[in-house]
Design a protein around this motif. Structure first.
Motif, PDB file in Angstrom:
ATOM      1  N   PRO A 291      25.743  49.338   2.816  1.00  0.00           N
ATOM      2  CA  PRO A 291      27.246  49.877   2.518  1.00  0.00           C
ATOM      3  C   PRO A 291      27.415  51.455   3.015  1.00  0.00           C
ATOM      4  CG  PRO A 291      26.013  49.772   0.509  1.00  0.00           C
ATOM      5  CD  PRO A 291      24.865  49.348   1.604  1.00  0.00           C
ATOM      6  N   ALA A 292      28.602  51.858   3.499  1.00  0.00           N
ATOM      7  CA  ALA A 292      28.552  53.117   3.984  1.00  0.00           C
ATOM      8  C   ALA A 292      30.179  53.549   3.875  1.00  0.00           C
ATOM      9  CB  ALA A 292      28.459  53.180   5.570  1.00  0.00           C
ATOM     10  N   THR A 293      30.285  54.738   3.713  1.00  0.00           N
ATOM     11  CA  THR A 293      31.603  55.420   3.410  1.00  0.00           C
ATOM     12  C   THR A 293      31.865  56.304   4.313  1.00  0.00           C
ATOM     13  OG1 THR A 293      31.017  54.947   0.776  1.00  0.00           O
ATOM     14  CG2 THR A 293      33.049  56.541   1.683  1.00  0.00           C
ATOM     15  N   ILE A 294      33.161  55.961   5.082  1.00  0.00           N
ATOM     16  CA  ILE A 294      33.776  57.271   5.926  1.00  0.00           C
ATOM     17  C   ILE A 294      34.081  58.472   5.128  1.00  0.00           C
ATOM     18  CG2 ILE A 294      35.658  57.926   7.284  1.00  0.00           C
ATOM     19  CD1 ILE A 294      33.887  55.493   8.520  1.00  0.00           C
ATOM     20  N   SER A 295      33.283  59.716   5.493  1.00  0.00           N
ATOM     21  CA  SER A 295      33.518  60.733   4.849  1.00  0.00           C
ATOM     22  C   SER A 295      34.383  61.967   5.565  1.00  0.00           C
ATOM     23  CB  SER A 295      32.290  61.473   4.477  1.00  0.00           C
ATOM     24  OG  SER A 295      31.492  61.730   5.860  1.00  0.00           O
ATOM     25  N   GLU A 296      34.391  61.831   6.687  1.00  0.00           N
ATOM     26  CA  GLU A 296      35.350  62.615   7.569  1.00  0.00           C
ATOM     27  C   GLU A 296      35.810  61.978   8.787  1.00  0.00           C
ATOM     28  OE1 GLU A 296      33.480  66.321   7.792  1.00  0.00           O
ATOM     29  OE2 GLU A 296      34.767  67.256   9.204  1.00  0.00           O
TER      30      GLU A 296
ATOM     31  N   THR B 106      39.482  63.863  21.332  1.00  0.00           N
ATOM     32  CA  THR B 106      40.179  63.739  22.449  1.00  0.00           C
ATOM     33  C   THR B 106      41.320  62.847  22.225  1.00  0.00           C
ATOM     34  OG1 THR B 106      39.265  61.565  23.388  1.00  0.00           O
ATOM     35  CG2 THR B 106      37.807  63.329  23.469  1.00  0.00           C
ATOM     36  N   PRO B 107      42.222  62.692  23.173  1.00  0.00           N
ATOM     37  CA  PRO B 107      43.493  61.760  22.727  1.00  0.00           C
ATOM     38  C   PRO B 107      43.103  60.328  22.472  1.00  0.00           C
ATOM     39  CG  PRO B 107      43.908  63.018  24.759  1.00  0.00           C
ATOM     40  CD  PRO B 107      42.383  63.323  24.363  1.00  0.00           C
ATOM     41  N   THR B 108      41.839  59.864  22.752  1.00  0.00           N
ATOM     42  CA  THR B 108      41.487  58.476  22.470  1.00  0.00           C
ATOM     43  C   THR B 108      40.138  58.161  21.754  1.00  0.00           C
ATOM     44  OG1 THR B 108      40.531  58.220  24.693  1.00  0.00           O
ATOM     45  CG2 THR B 108      42.772  57.902  24.743  1.00  0.00           C
ATOM     46  N   ALA B 109      39.637  59.425  21.158  1.00  0.00           N
ATOM     47  CA  ALA B 109      38.259  59.461  20.559  1.00  0.00           C
ATOM     48  C   ALA B 109      38.196  60.098  19.412  1.00  0.00           C
ATOM     49  CB  ALA B 109      37.124  59.668  21.538  1.00  0.00           C
ATOM     50  N   ARG B 110      37.473  59.582  18.510  1.00  0.00           N
ATOM     51  CA  ARG B 110      37.217  60.143  17.208  1.00  0.00           C
ATOM     52  C   ARG B 110      35.900  60.296  16.669  1.00  0.00           C
ATOM     53  NH1 ARG B 110      40.790  57.477  12.001  1.00  0.00           N
ATOM     54  NH2 ARG B 110      42.331  59.184  11.933  1.00  0.00           N
ATOM     55  N   VAL B 111      35.448  61.636  16.299  1.00  0.00           N
ATOM     56  CA  VAL B 111      34.127  61.603  15.629  1.00  0.00           C
ATOM     57  C   VAL B 111      34.249  61.098  14.053  1.00  0.00           C
ATOM     58  CG1 VAL B 111      32.288  63.111  14.561  1.00  0.00           C
ATOM     59  CG2 VAL B 111      33.232  63.148  17.269  1.00  0.00           C
ATOM     60  N   LEU B 112      33.397  60.343  13.606  1.00  0.00           N
ATOM     61  CA  LEU B 112      33.357  59.808  12.428  1.00  0.00           C
ATOM     62  C   LEU B 112      31.890  60.266  11.499  1.00  0.00           C
ATOM     63  CD1 LEU B 112      34.752  55.901  12.982  1.00  0.00           C
ATOM     64  CD2 LEU B 112      35.974  57.988  12.398  1.00  0.00           C
ATOM     65  N   ARG B 113      32.144  61.007  10.516  1.00  0.00           N
ATOM     66  CA  ARG B 113      31.082  61.200   9.644  1.00  0.00           C
ATOM     67  C   ARG B 113      31.025  60.124   8.592  1.00  0.00           C
ATOM     68  NH1 ARG B 113      33.013  65.889  11.576  1.00  0.00           N
ATOM     69  NH2 ARG B 113      31.487  66.900  13.250  1.00  0.00           N
ATOM     70  N   VAL B 114      29.840  59.570   8.471  1.00  0.00           N
ATOM     71  CA  VAL B 114      29.542  58.314   7.657  1.00  0.00           C
ATOM     72  C   VAL B 114      28.618  58.673   6.550  1.00  0.00           C
ATOM     73  CG1 VAL B 114      29.208  55.841   7.582  1.00  0.00           C
ATOM     74  CG2 VAL B 114      30.575  56.765   9.373  1.00  0.00           C
TER      75      VAL B 114
ATOM     76  N   LEU C 264      24.572  56.862  17.891  1.00  0.00           N
ATOM     77  CA  LEU C 264      24.514  57.862  17.027  1.00  0.00           C
ATOM     78  C   LEU C 264      24.634  59.269  17.572  1.00  0.00           C
ATOM     79  CD1 LEU C 264      21.693  56.597  14.526  1.00  0.00           C
ATOM     80  CD2 LEU C 264      24.265  56.850  13.800  1.00  0.00           C
ATOM     81  N   GLY C 265      25.614  59.872  17.248  1.00  0.00           N
ATOM     82  CA  GLY C 265      25.670  61.535  17.796  1.00  0.00           C
ATOM     83  C   GLY C 265      25.006  62.243  16.886  1.00  0.00           C
ATOM     84  N   SER C 266      24.282  61.814  15.744  1.00  0.00           N
ATOM     85  CA  SER C 266      23.339  62.665  15.067  1.00  0.00           C
ATOM     86  C   SER C 266      22.103  62.122  15.233  1.00  0.00           C
ATOM     87  CB  SER C 266      23.996  62.391  13.690  1.00  0.00           C
ATOM     88  OG  SER C 266      24.089  61.103  12.993  1.00  0.00           O
TER      89      SER C 266
ATOM     90  N   GLU D  21      26.478  60.432  12.158  1.00  0.00           N
ATOM     91  CA  GLU D  21      27.836  60.550  12.776  1.00  0.00           C
ATOM     92  C   GLU D  21      28.167  59.578  14.000  1.00  0.00           C
ATOM     93  OE1 GLU D  21      28.761  64.867  13.583  1.00  0.00           O
ATOM     94  OE2 GLU D  21      28.728  64.399  15.862  1.00  0.00           O
ATOM     95  N   LEU D  22      29.275  59.208  14.113  1.00  0.00           N
ATOM     96  CA  LEU D  22      29.544  58.204  15.260  1.00  0.00           C
ATOM     97  C   LEU D  22      30.815  58.900  15.901  1.00  0.00           C
ATOM     98  CD1 LEU D  22      29.851  54.778  13.341  1.00  0.00           C
ATOM     99  CD2 LEU D  22      27.869  55.718  14.230  1.00  0.00           C
ATOM    100  N   ALA D  23      30.721  58.595  17.436  1.00  0.00           N
ATOM    101  CA  ALA D  23      32.088  59.230  18.244  1.00  0.00           C
ATOM    102  C   ALA D  23      32.315  58.007  18.943  1.00  0.00           C
ATOM    103  CB  ALA D  23      31.288  60.166  19.021  1.00  0.00           C
TER     104      ALA D  23
END
Length: 241
Positions: free
Chosen positions: A8-13, A18-26, A58-60, A68-70
């Motif tokens: 189980p994981a929680t989106i933290s940030e 970019t206009p079409t991309a997000r970095v998700l910290r989990v 993983l970006g991390s 971190e996911l992008a």
């Protein structure tokens, strides 16, 4: 609770990059850590029980309970539009991993390293570049990053910072248009670009190529045609979802 290797994981940030991309910290409790270049499977479960699974680099890297996911949105995709447009801090998902032991850079080698990214293929390569900086190793790193336009480059500021610190030899390739004042060429990565921006064959670089399937096949074929041993080229490719 870990069930069937799914954690189980929680989106933290979330951060729009970019206009079409997000970095998700989990946040992933009891995360075992990862190496630069590895990926995870992400599973989403709808209220009616429908599940979808996709793989993301993983970006991390390293220890700790945060990864971190992008994610770049794929038009008509099933999962990426939700992760880019809708997911918010506090939302839950599941991850399995880390996965992959081939497309990984580990400190300690002596050969120069050549990274070649197309679009969101930069994600695992950025983790390698960050790991190289953190390790303080003197191994020379070069990155050739192909994007449509400057505003579509994920991790642009971080890569420029690494280049400014002297730890990364960074070459941009713009396929649609460069930044204001750009005097360089605009177009696809070709033999001329590879010859000028990639470590020469006689330096025996370790080469990592990541991006869409067509990009990776095009670049890998060109590298071999120009004399790079196939055994020195590691590739990772993706479709869309």
């Amino acid at each position: 609770m870990i069930v069937g290797d799914w954690r189980p994981a929680t989106i933290s940030e979330v951060a729009d990059v970019t206009p079409t991309a997000r970095v998700l910290r989990v946040t992933v409790p009891d995360w075992p850590g990862s190496e630069p270049g590895q990926h995870v499977d992400v599973r989403l479960t709808a209220e009616d029980g429908y599940q979808a699974v996709r793989s993301y680099s993983l970006g991390s890297y390293g220890d700790g309970d945060a990864i971190e996911l992008a994610v770049d949105e794929v038009p008509e995709g099933e999962v990426s539009p939700y992760l880019v447009r809708d997911v918010q801090p506090g939302d839950m998902l599941e991850v399995k991993g880390p996965l992959g032991g081939y497309f990984v850079w580990r400190p300690g080698g002596a050969n120069p390293v050549q990274l070649i990214a197309g679009g969101s293929g930069i994600v695992p390569l950025a983790a390698m570049a960050k790991a190289r900086a953190d390790a303080g190793t003197g191994v020379p790193f070069r990155l050739l990053y192909s994007v449509r336009r400057p505003e579509t480059a994920i991790y642009r500021d971080e890569l420029e910072r690494l280049a400014g610190d002297g730890g990364l030899d960074l070459t941009w390739v713009y396929t649609r248009g460069g930044p204001p004042g750009w005097a360089g060429r605009v177009g696809r990565v070709d033999d001329e670009v590879i010859t000028s921006a990639v470590w020469p064959v006689d330096r025996m670089p370790d080469v990592f190529v990541c991006g869409p399937t067509s990009f990776v096949e095009h670049v890998a074929d060109a590298l071999v045609r120009l004399g790079h041993p196939a055994a020195k080229i590691r590739t990772e490719r993706f479709g869309g979802a």
